[in-house]
Design a protein around this motif. Structure first.
Motif, PDB file in Angstrom:
ATOM      1  N   GLN A 254      41.399 -67.717  58.302  1.00  0.00           N
ATOM      2  CA  GLN A 254      40.607 -66.504  58.122  1.00  0.00           C
ATOM      3  C   GLN A 254      40.157 -66.360  56.677  1.00  0.00           C
ATOM      4  O   GLN A 254      39.001 -66.004  56.403  1.00  0.00           O
ATOM      5  N   GLN A 255      41.061 -66.641  55.750  1.00  0.00           N
ATOM      6  CA  GLN A 255      40.735 -66.535  54.329  1.00  0.00           C
ATOM      7  C   GLN A 255      39.603 -67.476  53.931  1.00  0.00           C
ATOM      8  O   GLN A 255      38.854 -67.204  52.988  1.00  0.00           O
ATOM      9  N   ARG A 256      39.461 -68.560  54.658  1.00  0.00           N
ATOM     10  CA  ARG A 256      38.425 -69.548  54.345  1.00  0.00           C
ATOM     11  C   ARG A 256      37.165 -69.350  55.178  1.00  0.00           C
ATOM     12  O   ARG A 256      36.282 -70.200  55.173  1.00  0.00           O
ATOM     13  N   GLY A 257      37.116 -68.256  55.902  1.00  0.00           N
ATOM     14  CA  GLY A 257      35.880 -67.881  56.585  1.00  0.00           C
ATOM     15  C   GLY A 257      35.697 -68.435  57.979  1.00  0.00           C
ATOM     16  O   GLY A 257      34.622 -68.289  58.573  1.00  0.00           O
ATOM     17  N   PHE A 258      36.730 -69.036  58.541  1.00  0.00           N
ATOM     18  CA  PHE A 258      36.605 -69.535  59.906  1.00  0.00           C
ATOM     19  C   PHE A 258      36.676 -68.372  60.888  1.00  0.00           C
ATOM     20  O   PHE A 258      37.334 -67.361  60.655  1.00  0.00           O
ATOM     21  N   LYS A 259      35.996 -68.547  62.020  1.00  0.00           N
ATOM     22  CA  LYS A 259      35.897 -67.495  63.020  1.00  0.00           C
ATOM     23  C   LYS A 259      36.408 -68.004  64.374  1.00  0.00           C
ATOM     24  O   LYS A 259      36.670 -69.192  64.545  1.00  0.00           O
ATOM     25  N   ASN A 270      55.937 -72.913  73.286  1.00  0.00           N
ATOM     26  CA  ASN A 270      55.897 -72.794  71.833  1.00  0.00           C
ATOM     27  C   ASN A 270      54.458 -72.796  71.337  1.00  0.00           C
ATOM     28  O   ASN A 270      53.632 -73.566  71.832  1.00  0.00           O
ATOM     29  N   GLU A 271      54.174 -71.939  70.353  1.00  0.00           N
ATOM     30  CA  GLU A 271      52.842 -71.990  69.740  1.00  0.00           C
ATOM     31  C   GLU A 271      52.678 -73.345  69.051  1.00  0.00           C
ATOM     32  O   GLU A 271      53.421 -73.666  68.129  1.00  0.00           O
ATOM     33  N   ARG A 272      51.707 -74.126  69.509  1.00  0.00           N
ATOM     34  CA  ARG A 272      51.634 -75.507  69.049  1.00  0.00           C
ATOM     35  C   ARG A 272      50.233 -75.930  68.608  1.00  0.00           C
ATOM     36  O   ARG A 272      50.083 -76.960  67.948  1.00  0.00           O
ATOM     37  N   MET A 273      49.213 -75.169  68.957  1.00  0.00           N
ATOM     38  CA  MET A 273      47.850 -75.577  68.656  1.00  0.00           C
ATOM     39  C   MET A 273      47.024 -74.406  68.183  1.00  0.00           C
ATOM     40  O   MET A 273      47.263 -73.267  68.576  1.00  0.00           O
ATOM     41  N   ILE A 274      46.042 -74.710  67.344  1.00  0.00           N
ATOM     42  CA  ILE A 274      45.119 -73.678  66.875  1.00  0.00           C
ATOM     43  C   ILE A 274      43.746 -74.306  66.703  1.00  0.00           C
ATOM     44  O   ILE A 274      43.628 -75.497  66.364  1.00  0.00           O
ATOM     45  N   LYS A 275      42.724 -73.530  67.006  1.00  0.00           N
ATOM     46  CA  LYS A 275      41.370 -74.013  66.733  1.00  0.00           C
ATOM     47  C   LYS A 275      40.569 -72.887  66.082  1.00  0.00           C
ATOM     48  O   LYS A 275      40.863 -71.695  66.266  1.00  0.00           O
ATOM     49  N   ALA A 276      39.572 -73.284  65.304  1.00  0.00           N
ATOM     50  CA  ALA A 276      38.744 -72.325  64.579  1.00  0.00           C
ATOM     51  C   ALA A 276      37.344 -72.884  64.434  1.00  0.00           C
ATOM     52  O   ALA A 276      37.157 -74.119  64.381  1.00  0.00           O
ATOM     53  N   VAL A 277      36.382 -72.000  64.336  1.00  0.00           N
ATOM     54  CA  VAL A 277      34.978 -72.393  64.295  1.00  0.00           C
ATOM     55  C   VAL A 277      34.386 -72.073  62.933  1.00  0.00           C
ATOM     56  O   VAL A 277      34.635 -70.988  62.377  1.00  0.00           O
ATOM     57  N   LYS A 278      33.599 -73.011  62.401  1.00  0.00           N
ATOM     58  CA  LYS A 278      32.878 -72.752  61.174  1.00  0.00           C
ATOM     59  C   LYS A 278      31.559 -72.071  61.512  1.00  0.00           C
ATOM     60  O   LYS A 278      30.786 -72.555  62.316  1.00  0.00           O
ATOM     61  N   GLU A 279      31.321 -70.934  60.866  1.00  0.00           N
ATOM     62  CA  GLU A 279      30.072 -70.201  61.153  1.00  0.00           C
ATOM     63  C   GLU A 279      28.866 -70.989  60.694  1.00  0.00           C
ATOM     64  O   GLU A 279      28.915 -71.666  59.657  1.00  0.00           O
TER      65      GLU A 279
END
Length: 279
Positions: A254-259, A270-279
């Motif tokens: 979030q701090q780096r601007g991913f949405k 278990n929480e094991r994966m995360i994905k994020a989108v570059k605007e």
């Protein structure tokens, strides 16, 4: 030797669960001694030769010493594909299969340019190249030995990858732009070592496993900074994560601007994966 399956069961019962022994028996007989699975299940196979019995005893001794069967056999399966292994790379985990499946089902660009950072055995990159045959897949690792293993696996599975020896902690430039960046970086903290299995600690490469407690998210930070520059607009970043660090990884993204950040649990909850989108 009479009744090989019972022999293995008796030799290994103080070290492994019945389910583990059953799996090990099948792997050893099928992979090491080339006995068809149907014959193993029905016990319809000839007795082992003296040379095979000697080899079997050596394998049992190594198993009792906590050496992983995958390193002994020099191979494992991942996502239904065969992978060569040696001790320079981690043994692929089922959780990583779930990460790869998430990448595949999230990809709507058949010719996507994909980068796997810290490729190790190449299990992520090779599988993506196999399942997304029109994609252009790049695989980076700091270890030349790991890259050699990944090259063998690309050849074994009939896919072409672009390999590069690169330390993402030191180098943050590229002459390519990517649509997808995926990574299963080192994320086990030094303080978590005491909770890990002996076979992992003694035989798997620590370079690919551990980070300091003081800088536990260093790979996520560096890769996210890299992705801010080298992901195309709308590109997606995928990570496998430490189950205790999901909130922290999400915060740094979030701090780096991913949405559109999503965290997903693995089959064990278990929480094991995360994905994020570059605007």
């Amino acid at each position: 030797m009479q009744d090989v399956k019972n022999f293995l069961k008796n030799e290994l019962k103080t070290h492994f669960s019945p389910e583990e022994i059953s799996s090990l028996t099948r792997l050893i007989l099928e992979k090491e001694f080339s006995i068809p699975l149907a014959d193993i299940l029905t016990c319809k196979f000839n007795h082992l030769s003296d040379a095979a019995v000697k080899k079997l005893s050596e394998i049992i001794d190594k198993l009792k010493n906590a050496e992983p069967i995958q390193y002994m056999l020099g191979e494992t399966d991942f996502f239904g594909l065969p992978f060569y292994l040696d001790s320079s790379v981690l043994i692929p985990r089922p959780e990583t299969e779930e990460l790869v499946q998430w990448v595949i089902t999230s990809t709507n660009n058949a010719s996507a340019k994909i980068l796997d950072i810290g490729t190790g055995s190449g299990c992520i990159a090779v599988t993506l190249a196999k399942k997304l045959p029109h994609a252009e897949v790049h695989a980076w690792d700091i270890s030349p030995d790991a890259l050699e293993v990944a090259r063998k696996n690309a050849e074994r599975n009939g896919v072409h990858l672009f390999f590069l020896e690169k330390d993402i902690l030191q180098e943050s430039v590229s002459d390519k732009m990517f649509d997808i960046i995926v990574s299963n970086p080192p994320y086990v903290t030094e303080s978590e070592k005491s909770d890990m299995e002996d076979n992992v600690l003694r035989f798997e490469p620590h370079l690919a496993l551990f980070v300091t407690d003081e800088n536990a998210l260093v790979f996520y930070e560096k890769i996210a900074d890299f992705a801010r520059i080298y992901l195309n607009k709308g590109g997606v970043l995928f990570f496998e994560i430490n189950r205790e660090k999901g909130c922290q990884v999400e915060a740094l993204l979030q701090q780096r601007g991913f949405k559109n950040i999503e965290r997903v649990k693995d089959i064990s909850g278990n929480e094991r994966m995360i994905k994020a989108v570059k605007e």
